[in-house]
Design a protein around this motif. Structure first.
Motif, PDB file in Angstrom:
ATOM      1  N   ALA A 150       3.933   3.236  -3.675  1.00  0.00           N
ATOM      2  CA  ALA A 150       4.951   3.083  -4.697  1.00  0.00           C
ATOM      3  C   ALA A 150       5.162   1.627  -5.071  1.00  0.00           C
ATOM      4  O   ALA A 150       4.907   0.718  -4.287  1.00  0.00           O
ATOM      5  CB  ALA A 150       6.265   3.682  -4.203  1.00  0.00           C
ATOM      6  N   ALA A 151       5.609   1.414  -6.307  1.00  0.00           N
ATOM      7  CA  ALA A 151       6.152   0.121  -6.728  1.00  0.00           C
ATOM      8  C   ALA A 151       7.663   0.272  -6.675  1.00  0.00           C
ATOM      9  O   ALA A 151       8.326   0.575  -7.666  1.00  0.00           O
ATOM     10  CB  ALA A 151       5.673  -0.249  -8.122  1.00  0.00           C
TER      11      ALA A 151
ATOM     12  N   ASP B   6       1.608   7.363  -2.323  1.00  0.00           N
ATOM     13  CA  ASP B   6       0.807   7.649  -1.131  1.00  0.00           C
ATOM     14  C   ASP B   6       1.447   8.726  -0.263  1.00  0.00           C
ATOM     15  O   ASP B   6       1.079   8.891   0.898  1.00  0.00           O
ATOM     16  CB  ASP B   6       0.581   6.374  -0.324  1.00  0.00           C
ATOM     17  CG  ASP B   6       1.877   5.700   0.091  1.00  0.00           C
ATOM     18  OD1 ASP B   6       2.964   6.280  -0.147  1.00  0.00           O
ATOM     19  OD2 ASP B   6       1.832   4.590   0.645  1.00  0.00           O
ATOM     20  N   GLY B   7       2.412   9.453  -0.809  1.00  0.00           N
ATOM     21  CA  GLY B   7       3.013  10.568  -0.101  1.00  0.00           C
ATOM     22  C   GLY B   7       4.210  10.221   0.750  1.00  0.00           C
ATOM     23  O   GLY B   7       4.807  11.111   1.356  1.00  0.00           O
TER      24      GLY B   7
ATOM     25  N   PHE C  91       1.224   6.919 -13.676  1.00  0.00           N
ATOM     26  CA  PHE C  91       1.960   7.226 -12.456  1.00  0.00           C
ATOM     27  C   PHE C  91       1.453   8.519 -11.819  1.00  0.00           C
ATOM     28  O   PHE C  91       1.127   9.490 -12.515  1.00  0.00           O
ATOM     29  CB  PHE C  91       3.452   7.404 -12.763  1.00  0.00           C
ATOM     30  CG  PHE C  91       4.133   6.186 -13.305  1.00  0.00           C
ATOM     31  CD1 PHE C  91       4.382   5.099 -12.495  1.00  0.00           C
ATOM     32  CD2 PHE C  91       4.544   6.145 -14.633  1.00  0.00           C
ATOM     33  CE1 PHE C  91       5.038   3.971 -13.000  1.00  0.00           C
ATOM     34  CE2 PHE C  91       5.187   5.029 -15.149  1.00  0.00           C
ATOM     35  CZ  PHE C  91       5.438   3.936 -14.327  1.00  0.00           C
ATOM     36  N   ARG C  92       1.452   8.505 -10.498  1.00  0.00           N
ATOM     37  CA  ARG C  92       1.253   9.718  -9.721  1.00  0.00           C
ATOM     38  C   ARG C  92       2.447   9.848  -8.781  1.00  0.00           C
ATOM     39  O   ARG C  92       2.452   9.296  -7.684  1.00  0.00           O
ATOM     40  CB  ARG C  92      -0.060   9.647  -8.940  1.00  0.00           C
ATOM     41  CG  ARG C  92      -0.450  10.954  -8.248  1.00  0.00           C
ATOM     42  CD  ARG C  92      -0.039  10.984  -6.786  1.00  0.00           C
ATOM     43  NE  ARG C  92      -0.556  12.148  -6.074  1.00  0.00           N
ATOM     44  CZ  ARG C  92      -0.123  12.539  -4.895  1.00  0.00           C
ATOM     45  NH1 ARG C  92       0.850  11.888  -4.266  1.00  0.00           N
ATOM     46  NH2 ARG C  92      -0.659  13.595  -4.308  1.00  0.00           N
ATOM     47  N   PRO C  93       3.521  10.562  -9.199  1.00  0.00           N
ATOM     48  CA  PRO C  93       4.657  10.751  -8.291  1.00  0.00           C
ATOM     49  C   PRO C  93       4.268  11.656  -7.126  1.00  0.00           C
ATOM     50  O   PRO C  93       3.266  12.384  -7.180  1.00  0.00           O
ATOM     51  CB  PRO C  93       5.710  11.422  -9.183  1.00  0.00           C
ATOM     52  CG  PRO C  93       5.259  11.188 -10.588  1.00  0.00           C
ATOM     53  CD  PRO C  93       3.765  11.122 -10.530  1.00  0.00           C
ATOM     54  N   ASP C  94       5.057  11.624  -6.076  1.00  0.00           N
ATOM     55  CA  ASP C  94       4.855  12.528  -4.951  1.00  0.00           C
ATOM     56  C   ASP C  94       5.254  13.939  -5.394  1.00  0.00           C
ATOM     57  O   ASP C  94       6.407  14.162  -5.772  1.00  0.00           O
ATOM     58  CB  ASP C  94       5.721  12.077  -3.776  1.00  0.00           C
ATOM     59  CG  ASP C  94       5.556  12.976  -2.560  1.00  0.00           C
ATOM     60  OD1 ASP C  94       4.707  13.879  -2.592  1.00  0.00           O
ATOM     61  OD2 ASP C  94       6.294  12.771  -1.579  1.00  0.00           O
ATOM     62  N   PRO C  95       4.341  14.901  -5.360  1.00  0.00           N
ATOM     63  CA  PRO C  95       4.684  16.261  -5.816  1.00  0.00           C
ATOM     64  C   PRO C  95       5.830  16.897  -5.039  1.00  0.00           C
ATOM     65  O   PRO C  95       6.509  17.795  -5.545  1.00  0.00           O
ATOM     66  CB  PRO C  95       3.379  17.034  -5.610  1.00  0.00           C
ATOM     67  CG  PRO C  95       2.306  16.011  -5.604  1.00  0.00           C
ATOM     68  CD  PRO C  95       2.922  14.797  -4.980  1.00  0.00           C
TER      69      PRO C  95
END
Length: 265
Positions: free
Chosen positions: A107-108, A127-128, A150-154
């Motif tokens: 995350a940032a 990264d989960g 962005f790839r948020p944590d699902p």
């Protein structure tokens, strides 16, 4: 001669030839660090941190703690496996941060508010670990973010966070800031008018990068086993904006997202 180790000598009446200005930190390959991978801490003007690779950093990998006015350029860096969960670290109220064209695996989620901070063309993949994939704390509502991937944590309840003065106030350094949290990119963009051109994506935009194993936080990863180039046709290709002197040599219809332009070394 500086008792706290961060402020320029003589503050608030700085000694001109001791103010840290025009410093470049670039082309470094750094791994297995504690606190931090790279520190621009205490810099003043024209500090550039670019084209570095940071692996296995237990503290926030790229630190600006603080920056006295800036600009502090942070561009085309690769960060992987930051076990505190954030690729950046902004404490002690830095100002003048330009965060462009980086690939952050993690995350940032910067701790502490900053001023006049701007994000463009970054890949930021969760990264989960718990928490939002992107969180800004700022005293200035002219801070901005757009054209990122962005790839948020699902599994996360909160994907984005924007902490700032009331949105009708230009800047406020004295009163309590408002914390706004959002579950989706669309909710966040509509409410804050930030990242309106940004996209959601996943690890499959990268040639050979897997998410760190959050069940094994002490694992050290070998950079030689990764390829951070983009896959042709992925959602990160041609999804950025032109940033003069940063990505003028882009290929295709528009610059790509992240540290690596498809087709460039």
């Amino acid at each position: 001669g500086n008792p706290d180790g961060t402020a320029p000598d003589g503050m608030p009446h700085e000694i001109a030839d001791r103010v840290p200005v025009s410093i470049d930190i670039y082309n470094n390959d750094i791994s297995n660090t504690a606190d931090n991978c790279i520190e621009a801490d205490g810099g003043a003007r024209n500090i550039r941190v670019f084209r570095n690779r940071c692996f296995n950093s237990t503290g926030g990998a790229l630190s600006s703690q603080p920056i006295f006015g800036g600009p502090n350029y942070v561009f085309q860096n690769v960060v992987y496996n930051t076990t505190t969960g954030s690729a950046v670290k902004y404490i002690d109220t830095p100002s003048g941060l330009l965060v462009y064209q980086n690939t952050f695996i993690g995350a940032a989620n910067a701790a502490g508010p900053s001023s006049n901070v701007h994000y463009r063309n970054n890949l930021i993949l969760s990264d989960g670990r718990p928490g939002p994939v992107f969180a800004i704390g700022t005293f200035t509502n002219y801070s901005s973010s757009d054209y990122n991937g962005f790839r948020p944590d699902p599994l996360g309840n909160i994907a984005f966070e924007w902490v700032s003065p009331p949105l009708d106030v230009k800047a406020d350094y004295r009163n309590k800031l408002e914390t706004r949290r959002y579950k989706t990119l669309s909710e966040y963009s509509q409410a804050t008018h930030q990242d309106t051109h940004s996209v959601l994506l996943d690890y499959d935009v990268l040639a050979n990068v897997k998410m760190p194993d959050k069940l094994d936080p002490q694992r050290l990863y070998d950079p030689a086993g990764f390829d951070f180039c983009l896959k042709p046709g992925s959602a990160a290709v041609d999804a950025g904006m032109l940033l003069r002197t940063i990505n003028d040599d882009y290929l295709g219809k528009a610059p790509d997202l992240g540290a690596c332009e498809l087709g460039r070394p």
